[in-house]
Write a protein that holds these residues in place. Structure first.
Motif, PDB file in Angstrom:
ATOM      1  N   UNK A  48       6.368   8.745  11.190  1.00  0.00           N
ATOM      2  CA  UNK A  48       5.521   9.516  10.267  1.00  0.00           C
ATOM      3  C   UNK A  48       5.919   9.143   8.844  1.00  0.00           C
ATOM      4  N   UNK A  49       6.294  10.140   8.069  1.00  0.00           N
ATOM      5  CA  UNK A  49       6.906   9.981   6.746  1.00  0.00           C
ATOM      6  C   UNK A  49       5.930   9.514   5.659  1.00  0.00           C
ATOM      7  N   UNK A  50       4.987   8.634   5.964  1.00  0.00           N
ATOM      8  CA  UNK A  50       4.149   8.045   4.921  1.00  0.00           C
ATOM      9  C   UNK A  50       2.915   8.889   4.595  1.00  0.00           C
ATOM     10  N   UNK A  51       2.653   9.926   5.372  1.00  0.00           N
ATOM     11  CA  UNK A  51       1.523  10.831   5.106  1.00  0.00           C
ATOM     12  C   UNK A  51       0.210  10.065   4.942  1.00  0.00           C
ATOM     13  N   UNK A  52       0.084   8.959   5.665  1.00  0.00           N
ATOM     14  CA  UNK A  52      -1.159   8.173   5.615  1.00  0.00           C
ATOM     15  C   UNK A  52      -1.374   7.435   4.302  1.00  0.00           C
ATOM     16  N   UNK A  53      -0.379   7.477   3.424  1.00  0.00           N
ATOM     17  CA  UNK A  53      -0.546   6.798   2.127  1.00  0.00           C
ATOM     18  C   UNK A  53      -1.271   7.654   1.101  1.00  0.00           C
ATOM     19  N   UNK A  54      -1.263   8.978   1.319  1.00  0.00           N
ATOM     20  CA  UNK A  54      -1.816   9.986   0.396  1.00  0.00           C
ATOM     21  C   UNK A  54      -3.338   9.888   0.225  1.00  0.00           C
ATOM     22  N   UNK A  55      -3.807   8.786  -0.328  1.00  0.00           N
ATOM     23  CA  UNK A  55      -5.257   8.568  -0.474  1.00  0.00           C
ATOM     24  C   UNK A  55      -5.605   7.332   0.349  1.00  0.00           C
ATOM     25  N   UNK A  82     -11.418   0.230   4.291  1.00  0.00           N
ATOM     26  CA  UNK A  82     -11.024  -1.176   4.514  1.00  0.00           C
ATOM     27  C   UNK A  82      -9.683  -1.556   3.869  1.00  0.00           C
ATOM     28  N   UNK A  83      -9.105  -0.677   3.097  1.00  0.00           N
ATOM     29  CA  UNK A  83      -7.814  -0.986   2.459  1.00  0.00           C
ATOM     30  C   UNK A  83      -6.713  -0.143   3.091  1.00  0.00           C
ATOM     31  N   UNK A  84      -6.996   1.137   3.305  1.00  0.00           N
ATOM     32  CA  UNK A  84      -6.003   2.025   3.912  1.00  0.00           C
ATOM     33  C   UNK A  84      -5.258   2.834   2.872  1.00  0.00           C
ATOM     34  N   UNK A  85      -4.018   3.195   3.208  1.00  0.00           N
ATOM     35  CA  UNK A  85      -3.226   4.092   2.373  1.00  0.00           C
ATOM     36  C   UNK A  85      -2.838   3.461   1.056  1.00  0.00           C
ATOM     37  N   UNK A  86      -2.823   4.282   0.013  1.00  0.00           N
ATOM     38  CA  UNK A  86      -2.572   3.748  -1.337  1.00  0.00           C
ATOM     39  C   UNK A  86      -1.082   3.720  -1.682  1.00  0.00           C
ATOM     40  N   UNK A  87      -0.377   4.818  -1.346  1.00  0.00           N
ATOM     41  CA  UNK A  87       1.034   4.868  -1.780  1.00  0.00           C
ATOM     42  C   UNK A  87       1.882   5.646  -0.775  1.00  0.00           C
ATOM     43  N   UNK A  88       3.080   5.140  -0.539  1.00  0.00           N
ATOM     44  CA  UNK A  88       4.001   5.822   0.379  1.00  0.00           C
ATOM     45  C   UNK A  88       4.910   6.745  -0.432  1.00  0.00           C
ATOM     46  N   UNK A  89       5.618   7.680   0.232  1.00  0.00           N
ATOM     47  CA  UNK A  89       6.562   8.534  -0.505  1.00  0.00           C
ATOM     48  C   UNK A  89       7.692   7.726  -1.134  1.00  0.00           C
ATOM     49  N   UNK A  90       7.867   6.475  -0.696  1.00  0.00           N
ATOM     50  CA  UNK A  90       8.894   5.625  -1.306  1.00  0.00           C
ATOM     51  C   UNK A  90       8.300   4.730  -2.402  1.00  0.00           C
ATOM     52  N   UNK A  91       7.113   5.145  -2.860  1.00  0.00           N
ATOM     53  CA  UNK A  91       6.426   4.475  -3.974  1.00  0.00           C
ATOM     54  C   UNK A  91       6.040   3.022  -3.679  1.00  0.00           C
ATOM     55  N   UNK A  92       5.833   2.712  -2.389  1.00  0.00           N
ATOM     56  CA  UNK A  92       5.287   1.392  -2.075  1.00  0.00           C
ATOM     57  C   UNK A  92       3.780   1.482  -2.219  1.00  0.00           C
ATOM     58  N   UNK A  93       3.189   0.575  -2.975  1.00  0.00           N
ATOM     59  CA  UNK A  93       1.728   0.560  -3.094  1.00  0.00           C
ATOM     60  C   UNK A  93       1.138  -0.196  -1.912  1.00  0.00           C
ATOM     61  N   UNK A  94       0.076   0.334  -1.344  1.00  0.00           N
ATOM     62  CA  UNK A  94      -0.615  -0.262  -0.206  1.00  0.00           C
ATOM     63  C   UNK A  94       0.390  -0.715   0.864  1.00  0.00           C
TER      64      UNK A  94
END
Ligand SMILES: [Fe+2]
Length: 289
Positions: free
Chosen positions: A222-229, A233-245
């Motif tokens: 889990x942990x990534x919450x789907x990338x918030x937004x 076709x691109x998917x999640x924008x940002x992880x809780x560890x501030x990784x973009x896409x």
């Protein structure tokens, strides 16, 4: 001109807040089928509900909507991937405990910690005995709480192996996170037994390649919450560890014969935004090849 820009920004902000509040309460059931020749015959059709990252979110009064959705899956077991609470000094954990109490009356529950539970555990000087009390309460209601350990989940005749990995703080760092080496995983967990279908509860999905090398057949993360937004076709924008896409954001992944199912989770904390990213209950059916 400035007035128009400010007005547009306020309207956009309000729209995002409204959509996000709505989405935070709008549960989605995601169904997965995992096929493996390693599964015993008795586990053909075995159903697991996987819950993670509740962060004390509530779906209707006392999580009735969530419990109804889980009941609708008729699982043989419920696996919990951690972060069911929020590690704040002033936080109450009752929402998570109430859910576990209610579910434990109906199902076998196996619980692994996420980074929030681990933060409570590692920082007694800040959180006091909150972690000990929380785990004590989980055990009191019959939840099997696992900490860097394995258990055989049996059907009466045969079994699969379930292992919970307590990930280290350095693996959750926002900048320069350190992947676990194979040696670190083996030191913490022992070696995977190739005789058994091996499930690994590892809260952080970032290190799927290492988990696969360790020998798991199925990772639940889990942990990534789907990338918030989530963008089409691109998917999640940002992880809780501030990784973009982020490479892993949600859904099913495969390396060799290892499968990872990454849930979008059930809640959030700090920044409570979810867009095109509904909270997820994962229902996983095991199939014998
Ligand atoms: Fe987390």
């Amino acid at each position: 001109m400035l007035f128009i820009i400010l007005t547009a920004a306020v309207i956009l902000g309000a729209a995002v807040c409204f959509a996000s509040m709505n989405e935070n309460q709008n549960l989605s059931l995601e169904e997965y089928t995992v096929v493996s020749a390693k599964l015993p015959e008795e586990f053909d059709g075995f159903k697991i509900v996987f819950l993670t990252d509740l962060h004390c979110n509530e779906f209707d009064y006392q999580n009735k909507a969530l419990i109804d959705m889980i009941d609708g899956c008729s699982p043989d077991a419920v696996f919990v991937g951690g972060d069911m609470l929020v590690s704040r000094v002033d936080s109450s954990y009752e929402v998570a405990l109430d859910l576990m109490r209610e579910l434990s009356r109906r199902y076998r529950i196996y619980y692994a910690d996420g980074n929030h539970e681990m933060r409570l555990k590692r920082n007694e000087e800040v959180y006091g005995v909150a972690y000990k009390e929380y785990v004590h309460q989980l055990k009191e209601c019959g939840v099997v709480h696992l900490s860097n350990e394995s258990i055989m989940v049996d059907s009466g005749i045969s079994a699969i192996c379930l292992t919970a990995y307590d990930m280290e703080e350095k693996q959750y760092r926002k900048f320069h996170p350190a992947p676990p080496s194979l040696e670190e995983m083996s030191d913490a967990l022992g070696d995977a037994d190739p005789e058994f279908f091996q499930v690994l509860l590892a809260h952080n999905p970032n290190y799927f390649r290492q988990y696969s090398k360790w020998g798991c057949d199925l990772v639940l993360s889990g942990h990534f919450h789907g990338g918030m937004v989530r963008l089409p076709k691109i998917g999640g924008v940002i992880s809780p560890q501030f990784q973009l896409f982020p490479k892993y954001d949600a859904g099913e992944y495969q390396i060799g014969t290892s499968i990872m199912i990454l849930s979008r989770g059930l809640g959030n904390h700090s920044i409570k935004i979810r867009l095109f990213n509904r909270p997820e209950v994962s229902c996983i059916t095991l199939k014998k090849k």
